[in-house]
Write a protein that holds these residues in place. Sequence first.
Motif, short mmCIF file in Angstrom:
data_model
loop_
_atom_site.label_atom_id
_atom_site.label_comp_id
_atom_site.label_asym_id
_atom_site.label_seq_id
_atom_site.Cartn_x
_atom_site.Cartn_y
_atom_site.Cartn_z
N HIS A 153 0.82 -1.22 0.00
CA HIS A 153 0.00 0.00 0.00
C HIS A 153 0.86 1.27 0.00
N HIS A 185 3.33 7.47 5.37
CA HIS A 185 2.14 8.19 5.84
C HIS A 185 1.40 7.46 6.95
N ASP A 186 1.47 6.13 6.98
CA ASP A 186 0.74 5.38 8.01
C ASP A 186 1.60 5.04 9.22
N ASP A 267 -3.98 7.85 -1.39
CA ASP A 267 -4.34 6.89 -0.35
C ASP A 267 -5.73 6.31 -0.61
FE LIG Z 1 -2.85 4.73 3.99
#
Ligand SMILES: [Fe+2]
Length: 319
Positions: A153, A185-186, A267
């Motif tokens: 991802h 980002h996560d 995203d």
């Molecule tokens: Fe994400």
Amino acid sequence: MVESVLFVDDEQNILSAIVRAFADEDFRVLTAASAEDALRFIRDEEVAVLVADNLMPGTRGIDLLETVKRISPDTVKIMMSGYADLPTAIEAINIGEVFRFVVKPWHNDDLLKVVADALGRYRIVKSLRRGDEAVIHSIAQTIELKDPRTRGHCARVARYALLIAEELHLSEQAKREIRHGGWLHDCGKIGVPESVLNFAGQLNSREFATIREQPVWGAQGAREAQLSQGIINIILHHHERYDGQGYPDGLSGRDIPLEARIVAVADVFDTLTSDRPYQKAHDRRTAFAIIAELGGTQLDPELVTILHDILLGAMGAEN
Ligand SMILES: [Fe+2]
């Protein structure tokens, strides 16, 4: 190098039990009987993780953690507390002072897991700080391992975000930040205090607030690692919504940093076009039909159009 974990408790039998329980682990166990003793350790040597009881004679645990935040910002802080003192612990988590809390009496396995997670966070922040691109990439992969359903991802989000950035002719520096921010980002997932969620019965009203803390936790780690502002903006603001209904700050429209708006589009697009346990992947055309509805509410409509034109313009024949 063997990292040190410092336990602070005014009850000697608790410290002895901890020393016995963790004698065989691959970290060094240090103990202190008071906040004052603990500070002496921390001034003298690098302490990776600090586990402090809150209720002690003299300085309270929560005040100790506050001081440690100033004098040893890399030290990951865990608070122990009895049930009666839970509100203090929750408060501490919510203001970002502590990584996790452990409720007394604890199970050794639970405590060990929390300490292991804290050491993991400590190592990640340390290596991010040293970080060249290869290090950041491998850390992003470590983050994904936490949730195997999202394999690939972060790399795909970075790729889609970069396509948008190129179309906007952003600077090389901005593009690099977007690539790294897309990968990371996560990273707030690492800081999610699962122990809070495990107490759902009591803390139900806090659950949502906790989830909304993810970007804040992630950004805090990125700040500690001295990553650049663009990367921090992406981690912190990729869940803001264009209409101001997002989190953590409720920013709207162009007040949301551009890099975060770009990654938000990437995203959502990747989420829609990937298989999830509860939903099969949509093809690109269907995904864009869904995303078009989100332009102006959740997402920046101009950026949605840009990604649409790039992907369906260039690869329309595939779908
Ligand atoms: Fe994400």
